[in-house]
Design a protein around this motif. Structure first.
Motif, PDB file in Angstrom:
ATOM      1  N   UNK A  77       0.858  -1.200  -0.026  1.00 11.73           N
ATOM      2  CA  UNK A  77      -0.165   0.134  -0.085  1.00 11.73           C
ATOM      3  C   UNK A  77       0.919   1.315  -0.062  1.00 11.73           C
ATOM      4  N   UNK A  78       1.977   1.289   0.853  1.00 12.28           N
ATOM      5  CA  UNK A  78       2.606   2.435   0.729  1.00 12.28           C
ATOM      6  C   UNK A  78       3.335   2.633  -0.743  1.00 12.28           C
ATOM      7  N   UNK A  79       4.020   1.522  -1.212  1.00 10.20           N
ATOM      8  CA  UNK A  79       4.358   1.790  -2.597  1.00 10.20           C
ATOM      9  C   UNK A  79       3.423   2.088  -3.460  1.00 10.20           C
ATOM     10  N   UNK A  80       2.314   1.619  -3.437  1.00  6.65           N
ATOM     11  CA  UNK A  80       1.172   2.107  -4.336  1.00  6.65           C
ATOM     12  C   UNK A  80       1.041   3.744  -4.259  1.00  6.65           C
ATOM     13  N   UNK A  81       0.841   3.969  -3.068  1.00  7.62           N
ATOM     14  CA  UNK A  81       0.638   5.558  -2.672  1.00  7.62           C
ATOM     15  C   UNK A  81       1.606   6.342  -2.961  1.00  7.62           C
ATOM     16  N   UNK A  82       2.873   5.867  -2.931  1.00  5.81           N
ATOM     17  CA  UNK A  82       4.119   6.700  -3.173  1.00  5.81           C
ATOM     18  C   UNK A  82       4.157   6.674  -4.769  1.00  5.81           C
ATOM     19  N   UNK A  83       3.827   5.813  -5.601  1.00  6.54           N
ATOM     20  CA  UNK A  83       3.775   5.788  -7.035  1.00  6.54           C
ATOM     21  C   UNK A  83       2.719   6.804  -7.182  1.00  6.54           C
ATOM     22  N   UNK A  84       1.486   6.809  -6.805  1.00 10.47           N
ATOM     23  CA  UNK A  84       0.440   7.721  -7.220  1.00 10.47           C
ATOM     24  C   UNK A  84       0.674   9.094  -6.890  1.00 10.47           C
ATOM     25  N   UNK A  86       4.023  10.274  -7.146  1.00 11.50           N
ATOM     26  CA  UNK A  86       4.869  10.685  -8.132  1.00 11.50           C
ATOM     27  C   UNK A  86       4.276  10.913  -9.149  1.00 11.50           C
ATOM     28  N   UNK A  87       3.082  10.272  -9.672  1.00 16.13           N
ATOM     29  CA  UNK A  87       2.509  10.533 -10.918  1.00 16.13           C
ATOM     30  C   UNK A  87       1.706  11.828 -10.954  1.00 16.13           C
ATOM     31  N   UNK A  88       0.926  12.276  -9.534  1.00 18.08           N
ATOM     32  CA  UNK A  88       0.276  13.397  -9.643  1.00 18.08           C
ATOM     33  C   UNK A  88       1.318  14.702  -9.716  1.00 18.08           C
ATOM     34  N   UNK A  89       2.443  14.467  -9.148  1.00 20.33           N
ATOM     35  CA  UNK A  89       3.395  15.717  -8.983  1.00 20.33           C
ATOM     36  C   UNK A  89       4.041  15.763 -10.295  1.00 20.33           C
ATOM     37  N   UNK A  90       4.112  14.822 -11.254  1.00 24.57           N
ATOM     38  CA  UNK A  90       4.710  15.074 -12.738  1.00 24.57           C
ATOM     39  C   UNK A  90       3.479  15.810 -13.473  1.00 24.57           C
ATOM     40  N   UNK A  98       0.772  15.135  -2.302  1.00 28.13           N
ATOM     41  CA  UNK A  98       1.373  15.321  -0.893  1.00 28.13           C
ATOM     42  C   UNK A  98       0.450  14.274  -0.186  1.00 28.13           C
ATOM     43  N   UNK A  99      -0.781  14.351  -0.457  1.00 32.24           N
ATOM     44  CA  UNK A  99      -1.999  13.444   0.239  1.00 32.24           C
ATOM     45  C   UNK A  99      -1.375  12.196   0.178  1.00 32.24           C
ATOM     46  N   UNK A 100      -1.242  11.441  -1.037  1.00 33.07           N
ATOM     47  CA  UNK A 100      -0.695  10.347  -1.476  1.00 33.07           C
ATOM     48  C   UNK A 100       0.570  10.046  -0.663  1.00 33.07           C
ATOM     49  N   UNK A 101       1.460  10.750  -0.581  1.00 33.08           N
ATOM     50  CA  UNK A 101       2.458  10.928   0.200  1.00 33.08           C
ATOM     51  C   UNK A 101       2.578  10.279   1.589  1.00 33.08           C
ATOM     52  N   UNK A 102       1.637  11.289   2.176  1.00 38.69           N
ATOM     53  CA  UNK A 102       1.051  11.211   3.481  1.00 38.69           C
ATOM     54  C   UNK A 102       0.568   9.789   3.634  1.00 38.69           C
ATOM     55  N   UNK A 103      -0.288   9.332   2.781  1.00 42.55           N
ATOM     56  CA  UNK A 103      -0.877   7.876   2.994  1.00 42.55           C
ATOM     57  C   UNK A 103       0.440   6.906   3.053  1.00 42.55           C
ATOM     58  N   UNK A 104       1.107   7.096   2.214  1.00 44.72           N
ATOM     59  CA  UNK A 104       2.343   6.131   1.835  1.00 44.72           C
ATOM     60  C   UNK A 104       3.046   5.961   3.098  1.00 44.72           C
TER      61      UNK A 104
END
Length: 245
Positions: A77-84, A86-90, A98-104
């Motif tokens: 789950x952490x890996x999936x949130x981190x990848x999401x 990164x995609x949003x940041x791009x 930032x929300x998904x990084x916090x979830x990660x």
């Protein structure tokens, strides 16, 4: 405490010197019977304790496996949130990234928590496995000892029965020993010998009485002749004539 008590009893019974116990026992058969009962009861108690210990161990192993699996899931789950993120940041969506990084980060915290629980349980599982192995080993040893006891008891009972049979045979042979003057045959033989002696005595007595009767007849004959000669003398007849007549 119960496990330690069972383990202590197993250790004590395993170290027991059966031969020494039998040598010091007043009644070896009773001692063997008591040992068989003790071992049988202790084996039953040990099997129950080991079953309980194994059951608790399996529960710990299941909890440990669940913690490991949960840690892996939180990691995914952490890996999936981190990848999401990164995609949003791009795409320039920094706020959602930032929300998904916090979830990660939250997922990683949960992963760490599950990993710590798994690590905490691991030493207990290792210790319990050692205890179970020792208990199983002790239980198998006790079962072997029990078989030895049963074999020893069977051997002792067989020896006792053999000795009893030998004593009965010895007593029976002794009771019919014809050379034994106190035996029935000895007494009967002595009675027969006395009867034979009595019969021989009677025969000897009868023979001596018959000889006496013949001797008496001869004496009577001599007296009769004397009387005849005396009568002849008194009648004046010659004695020679009396002899010839």
């Amino acid at each position: 405490m119960a496990k330690q008590s069972i383990f202590g009893r197993i250790s004590t019974l395993m170290k027991a010197n059966i031969n020494a116990l039998l040598d010091s026992a007043e009644d070896p058969q009773k001692m063997l019977d008591q040992l068989v009962r003790d071992y049988t009861n202790s084996i039953a108690d040990a099997e129950s304790a080991i079953a309980e210990t194994i059951g608790n161990l399996r529960l710990l192993e299941r909890d440990h496996q669940e913690d490991v699996q949960a840690a892996a899931e939180w990691g995914n789950k952490a890996l999936a949130a981190s990848r999401k993120a990164d995609e949003l940041r791009k795409t320039g969506n920094t706020a959602d990234a930032d929300k998904f990084d916090n979830l990660a980060k939250i997922a990683l915290q949960r992963q760490i928590s599950e990993e710590n629980e798994a690590k905490a349980i691991a030493p207990t599982i290792a210790t319990q496995n050692e205890v179970v192995d020792k208990l199983k080993e002790g239980l198998n040893g006790m079962k072997q000892k029990l078989e030895q006891l049963k074999a020893k008891r069977s051997e002792l009972l067989a020896r006792a029965k053999t000795a009893e049979a030998q004593n009965k045979v010895h007593d029976a042979v002794k009771s019919i020993d014809v050379l034994d003057p106190t035996s029935e045959l000895g007494r009967f033989e002595d009675k027969v010998r006395r009867q034979e002696a009595l019969a021989a005595g009677k025969q000897e007595l009868a023979a001596s009485t018959l000889d006496a009767q013949f001797n008496a007849l001869e004496d009577v004959g001599e007296l009769t002749e004397v009387e005849a000669r005396l009568a002849a003398l008194k009648s004046g007849a010659p004695v020679q004539a009396a002899i010839e007549n």
